[in-house]
Design an enzyme around this catalytic site. Structure first.
Site, PDB file in Angstrom:
ATOM      1  N   TYR A   1      85.344  59.650  72.244  1.00  0.00           N
ATOM      2  CA  TYR A   1      85.545  60.297  73.547  1.00  0.00           C
ATOM      3  C   TYR A   1      84.395  61.227  73.928  1.00  0.00           C
ATOM      4  O   TYR A   1      84.569  62.110  74.770  1.00  0.00           O
ATOM      5  CB  TYR A   1      86.880  61.054  73.545  1.00  0.00           C
ATOM      6  CG  TYR A   1      88.073  60.127  73.722  1.00  0.00           C
ATOM      7  CD1 TYR A   1      88.203  59.349  74.872  1.00  0.00           C
ATOM      8  CD2 TYR A   1      89.058  60.037  72.758  1.00  0.00           C
ATOM      9  CE1 TYR A   1      89.286  58.493  75.046  1.00  0.00           C
ATOM     10  CE2 TYR A   1      90.151  59.178  72.921  1.00  0.00           C
ATOM     11  CZ  TYR A   1      90.247  58.422  74.071  1.00  0.00           C
ATOM     12  OH  TYR A   1      91.312  57.575  74.257  1.00  0.00           O
TER      13      TYR A   1
ATOM     14  N   HIS B   1      94.198  52.549  75.217  1.00  0.00           N
ATOM     15  CA  HIS B   1      92.835  52.684  75.735  1.00  0.00           C
ATOM     16  C   HIS B   1      92.182  51.314  75.765  1.00  0.00           C
ATOM     17  O   HIS B   1      92.369  50.518  74.839  1.00  0.00           O
ATOM     18  CB  HIS B   1      92.011  53.613  74.831  1.00  0.00           C
ATOM     19  CG  HIS B   1      90.538  53.518  75.079  1.00  0.00           C
ATOM     20  ND1 HIS B   1      89.898  54.271  76.045  1.00  0.00           N
ATOM     21  CD2 HIS B   1      89.578  52.717  74.529  1.00  0.00           C
ATOM     22  CE1 HIS B   1      88.617  53.942  76.064  1.00  0.00           C
ATOM     23  NE2 HIS B   1      88.399  53.004  75.156  1.00  0.00           N
TER      24      HIS B   1
ATOM     25  N   GLU C   1      81.924  50.716  71.574  1.00  0.00           N
ATOM     26  CA  GLU C   1      83.193  51.091  70.947  1.00  0.00           C
ATOM     27  C   GLU C   1      83.551  50.155  69.785  1.00  0.00           C
ATOM     28  O   GLU C   1      84.039  50.607  68.748  1.00  0.00           O
ATOM     29  CB  GLU C   1      84.296  51.132  72.003  1.00  0.00           C
ATOM     30  CG  GLU C   1      84.078  52.280  72.983  1.00  0.00           C
ATOM     31  CD  GLU C   1      85.091  52.355  74.113  1.00  0.00           C
ATOM     32  OE1 GLU C   1      85.074  53.364  74.835  1.00  0.00           O
ATOM     33  OE2 GLU C   1      85.892  51.409  74.296  1.00  0.00           O
TER      34      GLU C   1
END
Ligand code: CMP
Length: 143
Positions: free
Chosen positions: A49, A115, A126
């Site tokens: 994040y 997410h 990611e």
């Protein structure tokens, strides 16, 4: 083949939504390439994040993600990044359309269940943050 990173957050796991969420991705026609239940470290949550680190909710978001296990997944298929975002729905579950995961199962932005990567480049970043090469199956679904 296009891939995206999907994380079922602690609220989704605790509410027993793992099967329901996997079902929706399977029924849509995407292929599972990686899957693990994991207790996230603070370091990983903060890196994931990082883009939100100046936001007022950053600390509570990180606290939440490390609070209990999440399910991390890699899904693949044509157009999977954008399509997964549609399956998931708007960030704020109150604004998410019925029929989407957040629209069907949530009411709180800080407890929005899941997410999904917001772009192809983000997905690549990611996936490499959460998965090693060996943890991802490179395969083609012939069905
Ligand atoms: P996600 O898609 O994981 O990306 C960033 C996350 O920040 C988002 O889902 C929400 O869970 C969280 N978030 C965004 N806005 C807020 C907010 N105003 N308060 C708390 N959490 C937020």
């Amino acid at each position: 083949m296009e891939r995206t990173f999907i994380m079922i957050k602690p609220d989704g796991v605790q509410r027993n939504l793992v099967g329901e969420i996997i079902k929706r991705f399977e029924q849509k026609g995407f292929t599972l390439a990686g899957l693990k239940l994991m207790q996230v470290s603070r370091e990983l949550a903060e890196k994931h994040y990082d883009v939100h680190k100046e936001r007022p909710f950053f600390n509570s978001l990180v606290e939440f993600i490390v609070s209990s296990p999440v399910v991390a997944m890699v899904w693949q298929g044509e157009g999977v990044v954008a399509s997964a975002r549609k399956l998931i729905g708007a960030t704020d579950p109150l604004a998410a359309e019925p029929g989407t995961i957040r629209g069907d199962f949530g009411i709180e932005i800080g407890r929005n269940i899941i997410h999904g990567s917001d772009a192809i480049e983000t997905a690549q970043r990611e996936i490499s943050l959460w998965f090693s090469e060996e943890e991802i199956c490179s395969w083609e679904n012939s069905m």
